[in-house]
Write a protein that holds these residues in place. Structure first.
Motif, PDB file in Angstrom:
ATOM      1  N   GLU A   1       0.828  -0.940  -0.196  1.00  0.00           N
ATOM      2  CA  GLU A   1      -0.027   0.054   0.631  1.00  0.00           C
ATOM      3  C   GLU A   1       0.936   1.338   0.137  1.00  0.00           C
ATOM      4  N   TYR A   2       1.864   1.344   0.319  1.00  0.00           N
ATOM      5  CA  TYR A   2       3.194   2.307   0.221  1.00  0.00           C
ATOM      6  C   TYR A   2       3.879   2.809  -1.276  1.00  0.00           C
ATOM      7  N   ASP A   3       3.386   1.683  -1.730  1.00  0.00           N
ATOM      8  CA  ASP A   3       3.852   1.912  -3.469  1.00  0.00           C
ATOM      9  C   ASP A   3       5.084   1.828  -3.448  1.00  0.00           C
ATOM     10  N   PRO A   4       5.672   0.506  -2.876  1.00  0.00           N
ATOM     11  CA  PRO A   4       7.175   0.368  -3.255  1.00  0.00           C
ATOM     12  C   PRO A   4       7.580   0.182  -5.313  1.00  0.00           C
ATOM     13  N   LYS A   5       8.729   0.353  -4.697  1.00  0.00           N
ATOM     14  CA  LYS A   5       8.679   0.448  -6.587  1.00  0.00           C
ATOM     15  C   LYS A   5      10.040  -0.080  -7.302  1.00  0.00           C
ATOM     16  N   PHE A   6      10.413  -1.310  -6.087  1.00  0.00           N
ATOM     17  CA  PHE A   6      11.352  -2.531  -6.182  1.00  0.00           C
ATOM     18  C   PHE A   6      11.324  -3.444  -4.563  1.00  0.00           C
ATOM     19  N   ILE A   7      11.507  -4.710  -5.230  1.00  0.00           N
ATOM     20  CA  ILE A   7      11.790  -5.402  -4.340  1.00  0.00           C
ATOM     21  C   ILE A   7      13.366  -6.002  -4.791  1.00  0.00           C
ATOM     22  N   ASN A   8      13.769  -5.994  -3.338  1.00  0.00           N
ATOM     23  CA  ASN A   8      15.006  -6.779  -4.098  1.00  0.00           C
ATOM     24  C   ASN A   8      15.104  -8.497  -3.011  1.00  0.00           C
TER      25      ASN A   8
ATOM     26  N   ALA B   1      11.868 -14.295  -7.540  1.00  0.00           N
ATOM     27  CA  ALA B   1      12.146 -12.836  -7.455  1.00  0.00           C
ATOM     28  C   ALA B   1      10.965 -13.180  -9.051  1.00  0.00           C
ATOM     29  N   ALA B   2      11.182 -14.406  -9.827  1.00  0.00           N
ATOM     30  CA  ALA B   2       9.959 -14.847 -10.445  1.00  0.00           C
ATOM     31  C   ALA B   2       8.459 -14.921  -9.829  1.00  0.00           C
ATOM     32  N   ALA B   3       8.629 -15.267  -8.889  1.00  0.00           N
ATOM     33  CA  ALA B   3       6.620 -15.313  -8.236  1.00  0.00           C
ATOM     34  C   ALA B   3       6.898 -14.285  -7.788  1.00  0.00           C
ATOM     35  N   LEU B   4       7.112 -12.500  -7.592  1.00  0.00           N
ATOM     36  CA  LEU B   4       6.825 -11.941  -7.097  1.00  0.00           C
ATOM     37  C   LEU B   4       6.382 -11.108  -7.772  1.00  0.00           C
ATOM     38  N   GLN B   5       7.344 -11.064  -8.653  1.00  0.00           N
ATOM     39  CA  GLN B   5       7.122  -9.693 -10.134  1.00  0.00           C
ATOM     40  C   GLN B   5       5.322 -10.551 -10.583  1.00  0.00           C
ATOM     41  N   ILE B   6       5.642 -10.939 -10.925  1.00  0.00           N
ATOM     42  CA  ILE B   6       3.653 -12.079 -11.667  1.00  0.00           C
ATOM     43  C   ILE B   6       2.994 -11.707 -10.788  1.00  0.00           C
ATOM     44  N   ARG B   7       3.128 -12.273  -9.587  1.00  0.00           N
ATOM     45  CA  ARG B   7       1.978 -12.265  -8.409  1.00  0.00           C
ATOM     46  C   ARG B   7       1.809 -10.679  -8.697  1.00  0.00           C
ATOM     47  N   TYR B   8       2.104  -9.753  -8.044  1.00  0.00           N
ATOM     48  CA  TYR B   8       2.216  -8.256  -7.877  1.00  0.00           C
ATOM     49  C   TYR B   8       2.412  -6.947  -8.706  1.00  0.00           C
ATOM     50  N   GLY B   9       3.267  -7.529 -10.035  1.00  0.00           N
ATOM     51  CA  GLY B   9       3.537  -6.446 -11.226  1.00  0.00           C
ATOM     52  C   GLY B   9       4.518  -5.863 -10.344  1.00  0.00           C
ATOM     53  N   ILE B  10       6.006  -6.063  -9.807  1.00  0.00           N
ATOM     54  CA  ILE B  10       6.644  -4.917  -9.457  1.00  0.00           C
ATOM     55  C   ILE B  10       8.121  -5.500  -9.687  1.00  0.00           C
ATOM     56  N   MET B  11       8.342  -4.328  -9.864  1.00  0.00           N
ATOM     57  CA  MET B  11       9.424  -5.383 -10.481  1.00  0.00           C
ATOM     58  C   MET B  11      10.792  -5.745  -9.631  1.00  0.00           C
ATOM     59  N   ALA B  12      11.202  -6.621  -9.534  1.00  0.00           N
ATOM     60  CA  ALA B  12      11.510  -7.299  -8.453  1.00  0.00           C
ATOM     61  C   ALA B  12      13.606  -7.143  -8.939  1.00  0.00           C
ATOM     62  N   VAL B  13      14.420  -7.591  -7.642  1.00  0.00           N
ATOM     63  CA  VAL B  13      15.643  -7.062  -7.838  1.00  0.00           C
ATOM     64  C   VAL B  13      16.059  -7.868  -7.560  1.00  0.00           C
ATOM     65  N   PRO B  14      16.627  -9.373  -8.380  1.00  0.00           N
ATOM     66  CA  PRO B  14      17.867 -10.386  -7.713  1.00  0.00           C
ATOM     67  C   PRO B  14      18.867  -9.828  -7.193  1.00  0.00           C
ATOM     68  N   HIS B  15      19.506 -10.145  -6.298  1.00  0.00           N
ATOM     69  CA  HIS B  15      21.010 -10.353  -5.918  1.00  0.00           C
ATOM     70  C   HIS B  15      21.591 -11.826  -7.095  1.00  0.00           C
ATOM     71  N   ILE B  16      22.665 -11.234  -7.228  1.00  0.00           N
ATOM     72  CA  ILE B  16      24.035 -11.773  -8.093  1.00  0.00           C
ATOM     73  C   ILE B  16      25.007 -11.241  -7.061  1.00  0.00           C
ATOM     74  N   ILE B  17      25.108 -12.653  -6.794  1.00  0.00           N
ATOM     75  CA  ILE B  17      26.691 -12.744  -5.809  1.00  0.00           C
ATOM     76  C   ILE B  17      28.031 -13.342  -6.504  1.00  0.00           C
ATOM     77  N   CYS B  18      28.594 -13.256  -5.971  1.00  0.00           N
ATOM     78  CA  CYS B  18      29.929 -14.558  -6.085  1.00  0.00           C
ATOM     79  C   CYS B  18      30.284 -15.080  -5.279  1.00  0.00           C
ATOM     80  N   ARG B  19      30.469 -15.105  -4.175  1.00  0.00           N
ATOM     81  CA  ARG B  19      30.745 -15.492  -3.155  1.00  0.00           C
ATOM     82  C   ARG B  19      29.691 -16.804  -3.028  1.00  0.00           C
ATOM     83  N   GLY B  20      30.039 -18.342  -3.098  1.00  0.00           N
ATOM     84  CA  GLY B  20      29.896 -19.478  -3.317  1.00  0.00           C
ATOM     85  C   GLY B  20      29.249 -20.406  -4.768  1.00  0.00           C
ATOM     86  N   PHE B  21      29.273 -19.461  -5.297  1.00  0.00           N
ATOM     87  CA  PHE B  21      28.579 -19.526  -6.758  1.00  0.00           C
ATOM     88  C   PHE B  21      29.721 -19.463  -7.532  1.00  0.00           C
ATOM     89  N   THR B  22      29.750 -20.554  -8.905  1.00  0.00           N
ATOM     90  CA  THR B  22      30.444 -20.326  -9.924  1.00  0.00           C
ATOM     91  C   THR B  22      30.019 -19.406 -11.160  1.00  0.00           C
TER      92      THR B  22
END
Length: 317
Positions: free
Chosen positions: A40-47, A80-101
């Motif tokens: 209700e507070y109009d979030p522009k994006f969700i990380n 991220a996909a579930a949130l963007q589809i359900r709410y139409g709010i921009m989803a911003v996933p974190h991409i990290i290098c520690r622990g991922f090849t």
């Protein structure tokens, strides 16, 4: 759209927040509850934060321990996909290098591109569970700049093995992290700002700060960044204190300093409820000062607790 589109409208600071994927075995409805309480507070994006697998040691009947590789939280891409589809709010996933090849990162980028998620937050991540690594050191990025270079190559259609990638119609845009109180591994603030400028020069479109509780440190930091030629939006990110133990835990874990005026009030608190009320009042005061200064946005670390953020958003947005 890009995240930075929300910083250019001149309509006051953009409201946004970060969520932590729930522990494995919990329902996604826990995340939906958080978003429902704040939408209700109009979030522009969700990380959405990202977490790699960890090694844990399970005792066996004979008394020995067996090392088990476990992923404790569900994948950031799916959430991220579930949130963007359900709410139409921009989803911003974190991409990290520690622990991922590098290869695992490429798979994530391919999935996000396929799903139509084109905004990222690139960050190194912590090293608390580096025992979970597999392969060789060359399979990983040591720092966010290396991860940034991989995303830039992906945007140009170049894979980690040098082969071409097809189907990239909208390149990723991304923000990166910055530290008003200096990154814990930086020898000094000048060095920290030096690398921040390199991130900008290589394509970072905006920066989100580490949490802070003293606005003067943010204002001084922004002034130093501008003097160094960093002209991208620097978005303050805040964490309202919600528990008594955070008086000591947050400075230890996040290397941030609590002003004495806040610390002294928290020392008087007799319960988590009292500490939470103090945290909300303090963060509202921070937000009002930041808003008056014309910041591009105000971002919140919910850490899966949205009640306090909702109280603050109601007072500010």
């Amino acid at each position: 759209m890009k995240v930075t589109d929300f910083f250019r409208k001149g309509e006051g600071p953009a409201f946004s927040f970060e969520i932590l994927p729930p522990l494995r075995g919990n329902s996604i409805y826990k995340i939906y509850d958080i978003v429902d309480s704040l939408r209700e507070y109009d979030p522009k994006f969700i990380n959405i934060t990202s977490h790699h697998s960890e090694y844990i040691y399970k005792p066996l009947p004979d008394g020995t321990l067996r090392r088990v590789n476990t992923l404790r939280r569900p994948g950031t891409v799916a959430i991220a996909a579930a949130l963007q589809i359900r709410y139409g709010i921009m989803a911003v996933p974190h991409i990290i290098c520690r622990g991922f090849t590098k290869e695992e990162t490429e798979y994530a980028l391919l999935d996000l591109n396929f799903l139509g998620i084109h905004n990222l937050f690139i960050v190194r991540g912590d090293d608390k569970t580096q025992g979970a690594l597999h392969g060789t050191p060359a399979d990983y990025h040591d720092h966010a700049l290396g991860l940034q270079a991989q995303v830039n190559d992906f945007n140009r259609g170049i894979g980690v093995d040098g082969t071409s990638i097809e189907g990239i119609h909208i390149p990723f845009s991304y923000g990166m992290a910055c530290y008003p109180e200096r990154h814990e591994e930086a020898p000094n603030m000048d060095s920290d700002i030096h690398y921040m400028k390199k991130k900008m020069e290589e394509g970072a479109e905006y920066f989100l700060t580490q949490m802070f509780f003293d606005n003067s440190k943010y204002f001084e930091f922004v002034e130093r960044c501008r003097a160094a030629g960093i002209d991208r939006p620097i978005v303050p990110a805040l964490k309202p204190i919600s528990k008594l133990r955070q008086l000591n835990v947050l400075p230890k874990v996040f290397r941030t300093e609590l002003p004495e005026a806040l610390a002294s009030e928290l020392r008087k608190a007799k319960s988590d409820a009292e500490a939470s009320a103090i945290g909300v009042e303090w963060t509202i005061a921070q937000c009002r000062e930041l808003k008056a200064a014309g910041v591009p946005g105000i971002h919140f670390y919910t850490m899966s607790l949205s009640e306090n953020v909702a109280k603050i958003a109601k007072a500010i947005f």
